[in-house]
Design a protein around this motif. Structure first.
Motif, PDB file in Angstrom:
ATOM      1  N   THR A  27       0.842  -1.207   0.000  1.00 30.61           N
ATOM      2  CA  THR A  27       0.000   0.000   0.000  1.00 30.61           C
ATOM      3  C   THR A  27       0.871   1.249   0.000  1.00 30.61           C
ATOM      4  O   THR A  27       0.619   2.215  -0.728  1.00 30.61           O
ATOM      5  CB  THR A  27      -0.931  -0.005   1.229  1.00 30.61           C
ATOM      6  N   GLN A  28       1.904   1.209   0.823  1.00 31.65           N
ATOM      7  CA  GLN A  28       2.807   2.356   0.909  1.00 31.65           C
ATOM      8  C   GLN A  28       3.558   2.573  -0.394  1.00 31.65           C
ATOM      9  O   GLN A  28       3.730   3.704  -0.852  1.00 31.65           O
ATOM     10  CB  GLN A  28       3.794   2.130   2.063  1.00 31.65           C
ATOM     11  N   LEU A  29       4.065   1.482  -0.974  1.00 32.73           N
ATOM     12  CA  LEU A  29       4.843   1.606  -2.216  1.00 32.73           C
ATOM     13  C   LEU A  29       4.028   2.212  -3.354  1.00 32.73           C
ATOM     14  O   LEU A  29       4.573   2.896  -4.227  1.00 32.73           O
ATOM     15  CB  LEU A  29       5.375   0.232  -2.631  1.00 32.73           C
ATOM     16  N   PHE A  30       2.734   1.942  -3.408  1.00 29.10           N
ATOM     17  CA  PHE A  30       1.877   2.488  -4.467  1.00 29.10           C
ATOM     18  C   PHE A  30       1.280   3.842  -4.084  1.00 29.10           C
ATOM     19  O   PHE A  30       0.505   4.404  -4.856  1.00 29.10           O
ATOM     20  CB  PHE A  30       0.753   1.505  -4.793  1.00 29.10           C
ATOM     21  N   GLY A  31       1.597   4.344  -2.880  1.00 26.80           N
ATOM     22  CA  GLY A  31       1.041   5.624  -2.452  1.00 26.80           C
ATOM     23  C   GLY A  31      -0.461   5.579  -2.305  1.00 26.80           C
ATOM     24  O   GLY A  31      -1.137   6.587  -2.513  1.00 26.80           O
ATOM     25  N   ALA A  32      -0.987   4.392  -1.965  1.00 26.83           N
ATOM     26  CA  ALA A  32      -2.427   4.232  -1.847  1.00 26.83           C
ATOM     27  C   ALA A  32      -2.859   4.469  -0.409  1.00 26.83           C
ATOM     28  O   ALA A  32      -2.061   4.419   0.536  1.00 26.83           O
ATOM     29  CB  ALA A  32      -2.837   2.834  -2.303  1.00 26.83           C
ATOM     30  N   VAL A  55      -7.732   3.657  -3.440  1.00 25.14           N
ATOM     31  CA  VAL A  55      -7.623   2.219  -3.227  1.00 25.14           C
ATOM     32  C   VAL A  55      -6.797   1.598  -4.353  1.00 25.14           C
ATOM     33  O   VAL A  55      -7.050   1.855  -5.532  1.00 25.14           O
ATOM     34  CB  VAL A  55      -9.017   1.564  -3.167  1.00 25.14           C
ATOM     35  N   LEU A  56      -5.825   0.779  -3.954  1.00 23.13           N
ATOM     36  CA  LEU A  56      -5.082   0.001  -4.933  1.00 23.13           C
ATOM     37  C   LEU A  56      -5.887  -1.267  -5.225  1.00 23.13           C
ATOM     38  O   LEU A  56      -5.971  -2.169  -4.391  1.00 23.13           O
ATOM     39  CB  LEU A  56      -3.696  -0.369  -4.399  1.00 23.13           C
ATOM     40  N   THR A  57      -6.498  -1.315  -6.420  1.00 22.06           N
ATOM     41  CA  THR A  57      -7.326  -2.474  -6.767  1.00 22.06           C
ATOM     42  C   THR A  57      -6.454  -3.640  -7.208  1.00 22.06           C
ATOM     43  O   THR A  57      -5.303  -3.477  -7.624  1.00 22.06           O
ATOM     44  CB  THR A  57      -8.305  -2.137  -7.899  1.00 22.06           C
ATOM     45  N   ARG A  58      -7.017  -4.801  -7.115  1.00 20.30           N
ATOM     46  CA  ARG A  58      -6.291  -6.008  -7.513  1.00 20.30           C
ATOM     47  C   ARG A  58      -5.938  -5.972  -8.997  1.00 20.30           C
ATOM     48  O   ARG A  58      -4.817  -6.317  -9.389  1.00 20.30           O
ATOM     49  CB  ARG A  58      -7.141  -7.244  -7.198  1.00 20.30           C
ATOM     50  N   THR A  65      -9.154  -5.669  -0.536  1.00 19.40           N
ATOM     51  CA  THR A  65      -9.121  -6.696   0.511  1.00 19.40           C
ATOM     52  C   THR A  65      -8.775  -8.076  -0.020  1.00 19.40           C
ATOM     53  O   THR A  65      -8.269  -8.922   0.731  1.00 19.40           O
ATOM     54  CB  THR A  65     -10.484  -6.749   1.223  1.00 19.40           C
ATOM     55  N   ARG A  66      -9.030  -8.328  -1.296  1.00 16.68           N
ATOM     56  CA  ARG A  66      -8.700  -9.639  -1.864  1.00 16.68           C
ATOM     57  C   ARG A  66      -7.198  -9.883  -1.872  1.00 16.68           C
ATOM     58  O   ARG A  66      -6.739 -11.030  -1.806  1.00 16.68           O
ATOM     59  CB  ARG A  66      -9.256  -9.766  -3.280  1.00 16.68           C
ATOM     60  N   MET A  67      -6.424  -8.816  -1.950  1.00 22.02           N
ATOM     61  CA  MET A  67      -4.974  -8.964  -2.044  1.00 22.02           C
ATOM     62  C   MET A  67      -4.340  -9.362  -0.726  1.00 22.02           C
ATOM     63  O   MET A  67      -3.231  -9.925  -0.713  1.00 22.02           O
ATOM     64  CB  MET A  67      -4.362  -7.654  -2.544  1.00 22.02           C
ATOM     65  N   VAL A  68      -4.994  -9.061   0.399  1.00 20.09           N
ATOM     66  CA  VAL A  68      -4.404  -9.342   1.707  1.00 20.09           C
ATOM     67  C   VAL A  68      -4.120 -10.825   1.862  1.00 20.09           C
ATOM     68  O   VAL A  68      -3.114 -11.239   2.479  1.00 20.09           O
ATOM     69  CB  VAL A  68      -5.341  -8.842   2.829  1.00 20.09           C
ATOM     70  N   TRP A  76       1.380 -14.620  -2.632  1.00 23.36           N
ATOM     71  CA  TRP A  76       2.205 -14.640  -3.844  1.00 23.36           C
ATOM     72  C   TRP A  76       2.193 -13.296  -4.545  1.00 23.36           C
ATOM     73  O   TRP A  76       3.233 -12.847  -5.079  1.00 23.36           O
ATOM     74  CB  TRP A  76       1.727 -15.740  -4.801  1.00 23.36           C
ATOM     75  N   LEU A  77       1.035 -12.632  -4.541  1.00 26.73           N
ATOM     76  CA  LEU A  77       0.922 -11.343  -5.220  1.00 26.73           C
ATOM     77  C   LEU A  77       1.663 -10.258  -4.452  1.00 26.73           C
ATOM     78  O   LEU A  77       2.387  -9.447  -5.047  1.00 26.73           O
ATOM     79  CB  LEU A  77      -0.555 -10.977  -5.389  1.00 26.73           C
TER      80      LEU A  77
END
Length: 910
Positions: free
Chosen positions: A119-124, A156-159, A129-132, A136-137
């Motif tokens: 989240t931090q790396l993308f500045g989001a 929001v950083l979407t999947r 929630t699916r990514m949590v 692997w992702l």
């Protein structure tokens, strides 16, 4: 003990960047994770508040190991050093003593929150929630971060956004910074053809490959798993060829046997046979779209064609490897299927036209027929010759009729023979031999026609002259009977003399002119009769010195350029017009000029008649053309395109005329000249005539005291070998094409009418089955009263008074009402004839053909075909319904039969 998370260098870097600024000088960082990277990544530097801090990572499995590592670190860096020790491992927090914790940042092991780091790396602000739950992702996003960092997304950083970015970073498919990525089967298959992307995908860890594969299958369709499995197996470049091959195998009669062979080609990449069908369908769809792009032409089309051919040739190679080729001979996509159909056509060329036409239809039905356009057109040309051989021999009773027939029909036989003689690009020996046999049959029949013509010519020449042409247009009368009518009412024709242009070259050049720029015209005829192209008879012998001089002087003459210039000027001076003639070296522009300024100045003159002599075709007879091609286009004739553009810019009609034709040398290269006495030129001599020769004598023989012997056989010559020759008595040499054109945005001159392209070719060329009729005759001599009109042919267009749909339309109440709102509408007869001609042609004709149908029915020339069609649109397109419209950039008129009935007769098509 629960499984500890793994942390790599990037996760540690982000953790340190977040924690060290508020660590109050502490240099020990305990991390509740195991080290995920190799030993080479354990020492690195991070920037903290603008200062580079050295970092050492150690992985320990006991409290004692952690204590010893910390003591060594203090000893190595000293008490005042700023180096940081990061300890990872599997030691639970409750086993660490408080003395060790006291040195650690936050006095406890720090958790690696990969979701938070991403989240931090993308500045989001938040994470899908699916990514949590997708470790692997998260791990892949941490590991694959570009050198410039991930793009800042905010919110929001979407999947999907994260997966698009990961896909771009890992495989090069797309751009990490793009907000969206148009992913479809086309994109995926195109990506698979490059070596880098597929190789990078194959190098990914299995969980990441599986995750990306699942997502791409959702986004691009069910073909993705098989394609990506091939990429992971190092065979991404073969994905599209294998897809094309699978489509061919699944559709062949022996699909079961073919499927087994396919299994050996796909190997472990094919999860199940059920996956084969969607993969094959996707590959076929991609190739079909690429083929459509290739058929559109242009640079993009050339690139698409190269892609398609490369993929399908590779598919054929794979088929050959798996011994599948014999099972796929009927395929509509593979090149091997095209070649099979081409060979099948070759097998029909020795018989009647029916079988050949069926084979041609099957060939044209192949999806590569347009991409292999030259081969397809050559095959179509061969079938045309088979049809010609099946037509009755034309009944020719006069020289004038013979040269007109040659320009309309047998000149195209010569053109087709030349195209076929080039051979096919496939270099298939069976096909080449079939073409060779066909050419031999055609040449035998052509020689019969030339022999008959030579006898007619000999009899006619004895008395033929300007005072007694006996139904023929003489070359010395072309200016008076064709150019002068174009010059009436202030017309300023450009007389373009293409030295050596034979009928086959003339029809090819005319076919290559853009109908949006030029409209071909010819003298108008009476109602119910169809006009046609003009053909003149060359002076004898058919050499430049006598024939071109006679053409340009308007009387029987011989001489060089000085004679031609003086005669051309004198001819027009008698008609109170000034004129100027340019020869080679006079009209070409100097460096920086397309054409000579002097020529452009004359073309811009308000009254002057201009003539230009172009020698390209005649010069090519000496050494041949560098391209070796049989066909001629405007770009092949030096400065012709520039001359036509300049004439069009000046609003001038163009008279395209030759001085004589030529024959090409198609004999074996080791064949020498025919021994003979009295040789005067390549194709004529003095003395008694032998086999293949004819004696000619009379007022129009301008050499050897009015008596010569000329060759009529195309393979006779008396001089050293060249690419071609003239001077003889064959139809190709004696026939002088006389073609007239006006700029398409100009009015057609009075006494002339548009000549549709559909009316310039015989039925055997177009594919019809009716016997070929002769074109309209030359115009009558002006003011001399010495020519008798030859019989004119019946029109190809439906005749009025037959109760046609066109006549029903113009009698309908809807049409009568609409006609009241159109200014100066054409007559009902003209409109009905135009509609019936369109209906008879399947709903499509050129504007010139539509106008010609109206002219044929009424006898009134439609001097502006495009305007005539525009008026028809106003008459027929009630309430905006497109009953009739111009399509293909104005080159074609399209009539909707169903709409025509609905709008005007209240019925439907039967």
């Amino acid at each position: 003990m629960p499984t500890r998370p793994a942390a790599g260098r990037r996760a540690i870097e982000v953790l340190l960047e977040a924690e060290l600024p508020r660590a109050e000088g502490r240099r020990l960082v305990l991390v509740d994770a195991v080290w995920a990277d190799g030993d080479e990544e354990r020492d690195f530097t991070v920037q903290i508040d603008g200062t580079a801090r050295r970092v050492r990572v150690t992985d320990q499995d006991s409290p004692l190991g952690i204590t010893e590592a910390w003591q060594r670190h203090l000893a190595d860096t000293g008490p005042d050093g700023d180096g940081v020790l990061v300890v990872t491992g599997r030691v639970p927090a409750d086993q660490l003593g408080w003395d060790l914790r006291g040195h650690a940042v936050r006095r406890r092991p720090l958790a690696v929150d990969r979701a938070g780091i991403v989240t931090q790396l993308f500045g989001a602000e938040n994470l899908d929630t699916r990514m949590v739950r997708e470790e692997w992702l998260l791990d892949a996003l941490l590991d694959a971060e570009p050198s410039g960092g991930w793009p800042r997304v905010g919110g929001v950083l979407t999947r999907d956004r994260a997966l698009r970015a990961l896909l771009a970073a890992r495989t090069g498919l797309g751009d990490t910074g793009a907000d969206s990525l148009d992913l479809d089967a086309d994109t995926l298959f195109d990506w698979s053809r490059g070596p880098a992307g597929a190789r990078r995908f194959a190098e990914l860890a299995e969980p990441e490959r599986a995750g990306l594969t699942e997502w791409l299958a959702q986004v691009t369709g069910p073909a993705a798993p098989t394609l990506l499995a091939l990429a992971a197996d190092g065979r991404g470049a073969d994905a599209l060829p294998l897809g094309a091959l699978a489509a061919a195998a699944l559709g062949c009669p022996a699909a079961a046997d073919a499927g087994f062979a396919l299994g050996t080609l796909f190997g472990s990449a094919l999860g199940s046979l059920d996956a084969l069908t969607p993969f094959a369908a996707a590959a076929t769809g991609v190739l079909t779209r690429w083929i459509a792009q290739a058929e559109a032409g242009g640079p993009a089309g050339a690139d698409a064609r190269a892609r398609v051919v490369a993929v399908l040739e590779r598919a054929d190679q794979l088929a050959d490897t798996a011994r599948l080729t014999p099972l796929l001979t009927e395929d509509r996509l593979l090149p091997s299927g095209y070649r099979t159909r081409l060979r099948a056509l070759a097998a029909t060329l020795d018989g009647r036209p029916g079988a050949a036409q069926d084979a041609l239809r099957r060939l044209a039905d192949h999806q590569l027929a347009t991409l292999y356009g030259e081969s397809t057109e050559r095959a179509r040309t061969a079938v045309r010759l088979v049809r010609w051989l099946d037509t009755p021999a034309p009944a020719v009773s006069s020289v004038g009729q013979a040269v007109r027939q040659h320009l309309r029909s047998t000149g195209r036989v010569d053109l087709a023979t030349g195209i076929l003689a080039e051979g096919d690009a496939s270099r298939d020996g069976v096909l080449g031999e079939a073409y060779h046999r066909l050419i031999s049959r055609v040449r035998d029949r052509r020689r019969q026609l030339d022999e008959e013509f030579a006898q007619l010519l000999a009899t006619w020449t004895e008395a033929a002259s300007q005072q007694a042409p006996n139904g023929a247009l003489l070359i010395e009368d072309v200016l008076a009977e064709v150019a002068a009518p174009l010059a009436r009412d202030g017309g300023r024709p450009l007389v373009l003399v293409l030295d050596g242009m034979s009928a086959d070259v003339a029809v090819d050049l005319a076919a290559g002119l853009d109908p949006r720029a030029w409209t071909e015209i010819c003298p108008a005829t009476d109602a119910g009769r169809r006009p046609g192209r003009l053909a003149a008879v060359a002076m004898l012998p058919t050499v430049t010195r006598v024939s071109r001089a006679s053409l340009l002087c308007g009387t029987a003459s011989d001489g060089g350029q000085n004679v031609e210039r003086a005669g051309f000027t004198a001819f027009w001076k008698k008609r109170r017009r000034s004129a100027v003639l340019f020869h080679k070296g006079g009209y070409e522009g100097a460096a920086g000029h397309r054409l000579a300024p002097a020529l452009l100045e004359e073309l811009a003159h308000e009254e002057r008649i201009v003539g230009v002599v172009v020698n390209t075709i005649d010069d090519a007879l000496a050494d041949g053309r560098e391209s070796g091609r049989a066909r001629w286009r405007t770009g092949d004739v030096a400065k012709l395109a520039d001359l036509l553009d300049a004439a069009r810019g000046s609003g001038r009609p163009v008279l395209l005329v030759s001085d004589h034709g030529h024959v090409l040398d198609r004999g074996p290269r080791d064949t020498g000249p025919t021994p003979a006495e009295g040789v005067q030129g390549a194709r004529w001599r003095t003395g008694d005539a032998g086999p293949g020769e004819v004696s000619l004598a009379g007022p129009r023989v301008r050499a050897a005291d009015g008596r010569i012997t000329a060759a009529w056989r195309d393979d006779l010559r008396y001089t050293a070998r060249q690419a071609g020759y003239h001077g003889g008595a064959s139809l190709a040499e004696v026939t002088v094409p006389v073609l007239a054109f006006v700029p398409s945005d100009s009015r057609i001159p009075t006494g002339w009418t548009a000549l549709p392209a559909e009316d310039t070719a015989p039925d055997w060329w177009r594919g019809g089955t009716e016997p070929v009729a002769e074109s309209a005759p030359e115009p009558k001599a002006q003011g001399r009263g010495r020519k008798q009109p030859a019989p004119q042919e019946e029109s190809l267009f439906p005749q009025p008074g037959q109760g046609t749909l066109g006549e029903e339309t113009v009698r309908s109440a809807a049409y009568r009402s609409q006609r009241e709102f159109v200014r100066l509408p054409p007559s009902d007869t003209a409109v009905a004839a135009a509609l019936d001609a369109l209906l008879a042609a399947g709903g499509k004709l050129s504007p010139a053909a539509v106008a010609a149908a109206a002219q044929t029915a009424t006898g009134k020339s439609q001097r502006n075909p495009e305007r005539f069609v525009t008026v028809l649109e106003r008459l027929l397109n009630i309430d905006g319904y497109p009953v009739l419209q111009l399509v293909e950039s104005g080159r074609t008129v399209h009539l909707d039969r169903e709409l025509l009935r609905q709008q005007f007769t209240g019925g439907t098509t039967s």
